[in-house]
Design a protein around this motif. Structure first.
Motif, PDB file in Angstrom:
ATOM      1  N   TYR A  45     -95.188 -34.309  -1.222  1.00 21.74           N
ATOM      2  CA  TYR A  45     -95.284 -34.953  -2.199  1.00 21.74           C
ATOM      3  C   TYR A  45     -95.856 -34.641  -3.505  1.00 21.74           C
ATOM      4  CZ  TYR A  45     -94.524 -39.234  -5.125  1.00 21.74           C
ATOM      5  OH  TYR A  45     -94.246 -39.940  -6.218  1.00 21.74           O
ATOM      6  N   PRO A  46     -97.212 -34.477  -3.409  1.00 25.04           N
ATOM      7  CA  PRO A  46     -98.030 -33.882  -4.558  1.00 25.04           C
ATOM      8  C   PRO A  46     -97.686 -32.505  -4.676  1.00 25.04           C
ATOM      9  CG  PRO A  46     -99.317 -34.719  -2.954  1.00 25.04           C
ATOM     10  CD  PRO A  46     -98.188 -34.788  -2.378  1.00 25.04           C
ATOM     11  N   LEU A  47     -97.594 -31.646  -3.757  1.00 30.88           N
ATOM     12  CA  LEU A  47     -97.414 -30.149  -3.881  1.00 30.88           C
ATOM     13  C   LEU A  47     -96.297 -30.096  -4.645  1.00 30.88           C
ATOM     14  CD1 LEU A  47     -98.310 -29.260  -0.296  1.00 30.88           C
ATOM     15  CD2 LEU A  47     -99.617 -29.327  -2.265  1.00 30.88           C
ATOM     16  N   TYR A  49     -94.873 -31.725  -6.821  1.00 31.42           N
ATOM     17  CA  TYR A  49     -95.020 -32.083  -8.453  1.00 31.42           C
ATOM     18  C   TYR A  49     -96.109 -31.068  -8.985  1.00 31.42           C
ATOM     19  CZ  TYR A  49     -93.057 -36.512  -8.393  1.00 31.42           C
ATOM     20  OH  TYR A  49     -91.825 -37.517  -8.376  1.00 31.42           O
ATOM     21  N   ILE A  50     -96.861 -30.513  -8.070  1.00 30.26           N
ATOM     22  CA  ILE A  50     -97.671 -29.304  -8.671  1.00 30.26           C
ATOM     23  C   ILE A  50     -96.918 -28.093  -8.992  1.00 30.26           C
ATOM     24  CG2 ILE A  50     -99.322 -27.550  -8.299  1.00 30.26           C
ATOM     25  CD1 ILE A  50    -100.825 -29.211  -6.371  1.00 30.26           C
ATOM     26  N   MET A  61     -98.029 -34.170 -17.824  1.00 39.07           N
ATOM     27  CA  MET A  61     -97.487 -34.591 -16.227  1.00 39.07           C
ATOM     28  C   MET A  61     -97.376 -36.120 -16.373  1.00 39.07           C
ATOM     29  SD  MET A  61     -99.307 -33.118 -12.951  1.00 39.07           S
ATOM     30  CE  MET A  61     -98.081 -33.750 -11.744  1.00 39.07           C
ATOM     31  N   ALA A  62     -98.024 -37.038 -17.319  1.00 44.40           N
ATOM     32  CA  ALA A  62     -97.478 -38.466 -17.259  1.00 44.40           C
ATOM     33  C   ALA A  62     -96.217 -38.704 -17.973  1.00 44.40           C
ATOM     34  CB  ALA A  62     -98.854 -39.097 -18.224  1.00 44.40           C
ATOM     35  N   SER A  63     -95.833 -37.635 -18.744  1.00 45.34           N
ATOM     36  CA  SER A  63     -94.520 -37.856 -19.404  1.00 45.34           C
ATOM     37  C   SER A  63     -93.298 -37.494 -18.230  1.00 45.34           C
ATOM     38  CB  SER A  63     -94.269 -37.360 -20.613  1.00 45.34           C
ATOM     39  OG  SER A  63     -94.583 -36.030 -20.662  1.00 45.34           O
ATOM     40  N   MET A  64     -93.446 -36.894 -17.377  1.00 39.99           N
ATOM     41  CA  MET A  64     -92.678 -36.382 -16.405  1.00 39.99           C
ATOM     42  C   MET A  64     -91.679 -37.269 -15.781  1.00 39.99           C
ATOM     43  SD  MET A  64     -94.470 -33.240 -14.096  1.00 39.99           S
ATOM     44  CE  MET A  64     -93.415 -33.306 -12.631  1.00 39.99           C
ATOM     45  N   ASN A  65     -90.371 -37.031 -15.622  1.00 41.79           N
ATOM     46  CA  ASN A  65     -89.551 -38.105 -14.906  1.00 41.79           C
ATOM     47  C   ASN A  65     -89.978 -38.079 -13.550  1.00 41.79           C
ATOM     48  OD1 ASN A  65     -87.131 -39.100 -13.265  1.00 41.79           O
ATOM     49  ND2 ASN A  65     -86.135 -38.553 -15.439  1.00 41.79           N
ATOM     50  N   ILE A  66     -89.742 -39.219 -12.669  1.00 36.88           N
ATOM     51  CA  ILE A  66     -90.071 -39.499 -11.242  1.00 36.88           C
ATOM     52  C   ILE A  66     -89.696 -38.428 -10.388  1.00 36.88           C
ATOM     53  CG2 ILE A  66     -90.850 -41.684 -11.841  1.00 36.88           C
ATOM     54  CD1 ILE A  66     -88.292 -42.851 -10.709  1.00 36.88           C
TER      55      ILE A  66
END
Lengths: 91, 437
Positions: A45-47, A49-50, A61-66
């Protein structure tokens, strides 16, 4: 298996026992696969997103889509890193 | 001079050797190479005595404040402290050489009594390459260790006994020795600082235990399960589980911090989008929740390593043992608790202790994930937040608060607590027990 050797004469009972053992083993393995899939999800999961953060347009990153990779695809961060900053320079 | 060979001159040799390094070598033993070397050492040392004494006085006084001078010309206490400790190391080396010279004179005389003749220089050369070669070979390494390891260590301990903190930062101001005042402030004083230290120390302890054991048993259980399943698929899962270990932990911790952010975090937004929660969960917002999150994220980052470790030790367990247990009618669980676990534990106990020490000082996992937040009651004074462990607190004390003295006290206490474990661990290693170290 060894149960069937022991009860060689009582074939029917032996086969039943084998079936039971196989069932238990399969159940066991399925449970393990399920647990592993859950763990794999949390591990990856986090990888994801990296990686997706590197290719997503925008600066935060805060404005990224989920959903990862759903904001479009860009290489501008790589271009920026190698041309506008000193990281790619050897000296 | 004629030297009696019936050991009657031993006292004379000793006295002359003690008065001036190399004197007996030159006067009685006709051992000129050694004698000149030792005498040279002594002469150089005597030549430097004025500056050595000055440095030692500086070490004791740590300079006096001269507010009237320009800043560059004022006494810099910290340089004085480092110089003084270096000089102490030089004096220690000199004393060791002095002791060796007296011993060498004594042994030279004994040798003379035994053989009835002086050593010629060829013999000396043979000893230099043979019996005493280790001394020459190791001398550079010892000097290096003293200068680059022992002196900085002594320096950082010495800071604990000074008032090196804000308001006493050279070269503007000087630093003074304050004895055990810092220890008293942090340990015995009934104030914010000692409460803060107690709180942080307790959490460090809890963190260490939880971080080590979750990672260890998490990895062990995954390893056991990996052995159970189809061995063509197992490598795929093994590859996935080791991935967090391959990403630099700074990056993964910062990403987790973003993902778990209370308002913008992707985890919260996802959970809200699928309707599991109504309002954002403060993953890193309240102390208890943040502590649990820290342990869980550390488990995420650390279990892969212990999984590989346990897999390695488990392959070393002979299949015969498992087979025997199976034939004796042991269940899987019994095989695990009675055979696998004891054997793996036995092999990995030193690594668990290492991991303990690592987690006490696991700066990255806390600092990059939470930065020590959320703040608690004493945070305004001590700067230690709800998830700060001792090392991250030390970092904040030095970089933000400039309280080098308190930071040094804490470092000394960490050392006092950890050193016995490390010594125990080292003494239990095979290399030490079999005498090859």
């Amino acid at each position: 298996m060894r149960d069937s050797d022991k009860n060689g004469s009582k074939n029917a009972k032996g086969i039943k026992q084998i079936n039971y053992v196989r069932f238990a083993e399969n159940l066991n393995k399925t449970t393990i696969y399920l647990i592993f899939l859950v763990i794999s999800f949390f591990v990856i999961y986090p990888l994801v997103y990296i990686v997706s953060g590197a290719f997503t347009p925008g600066n935060s990153m805060a404005s990224m889509n989920i959903l990862p990779f759903s904001d479009g695809f860009t290489l501008e961060h790589f271009v920026y890193l190698f041309t506008r900053t000193d990281y790619a320079k050897i000296r | 001079m004629n030297l009696p060979s019936d050991k009657s001159a031993e006292k004379k040799i000793k006295i002359f050797a003690s008065c001036f390094m190399g004197l007996s070598h030159l006067l009685f033993l006709k051992d000129y190479v050694k004698g000149i070397f030792f005498a040279f050492c002594e002469i150089v040392f005597i030549g430097f005595i004025p500056s050595i004494v000055r440095k030692l006085i500086d070490l004791v006084t740590l300079g006096s404040p001269h507010p009237e001078l320009p800043i560059k010309m004022r006494d810099n206490s910290i340089f004085m402290l480092i110089d003084g400790i270096l000089i102490l190391a030089v004096i220690a080396v000199f004393v060791a050489v002095y002791y060796m010279s007296v011993k060498s004179a004594e042994n030279g005389y004994k040798e003379y009594c035994r053989t009835g003749r002086f050593k010629n220089q060829k013999d000396l050369f043979d000893t230099a390459l043979g019996k005493s070669f280790p001394i020459f070979g190791l001398a550079p390494a010892v000097v290096m260790v003293v200068v680059f390891v022992v002196v900085p260590l002594v320096f950082s301990v010495a800071v604990a006994f000074t008032n090196y903190s804000e308001g006493h930062i050279p070269p503007n101001n000087t630093v003074d020795w304050v004895g055990f005042k810092n220890f008293a402030d942090l340990l015995a004083g009934n104030n914010t600082w000692s409460h803060g230290l107690l709180r942080v120390a307790l959490w460090t302890l809890v963190w260490t235990f939880l971080a080590t054991f979750t990672c260890y048993f998490g990895g062990l259980i995954v390893a056991v399960w990996l052995k159970e399943i189809n061995f063509t698929i197992a490598p795929v899962f093994r590859f996935i589980f080791i991935l967090p270990y391959a990403v630099p932990s700074v990056i993964s911790m910062l990403v987790w911090r973003n993902l778990l952010n209370g308002t913008f975090g992707i985890v919260n937004r996802t959970l809200m989008a699928i309707g599991l929660i109504d309002s954002p969960v403060q993953w890193l917002g309240n102390p208890l929740m943040a502590q649990i999150t820290c342990v869980m994220v550390n488990l995420w980052a650390g279990f892969g390593y212990f999984m590989l470790l346990s897999l390695g030790t488990m392959t070393a367990i002979s299949e015969d043992v498992n087979e025997a247990a199976k034939i004796d009618g042991a269940s899987r669980f019994q095989t695990f608790t009675k055979i696998t676990l004891p054997l793996v534990l036995y092999q990995t106990v030193p690594l668990i202790i290492m991991s303990f020490a690592h987690n006490v000082n696991n700066f990255g996992a806390i600092y990059f994930l939470t930065n020590g937040t959320p703040p608690v009651a004493d945070s305004t004074t001590t700067m230690a937040g709800g998830t700060d462990i001792l090392v991250t607190w030390i970092y904040k004390l030095t970089v933000n608060l400039m309280k080098y003295n308190y930071a040094s006290v804490i470092a000394v206490m960490i050392f006092i607590v950890l050193a016995p474990f490390m010594i125990f661990n080292f003494k239990n290693t095979k290399a030490y027990k079999e005498g090859s170290v």
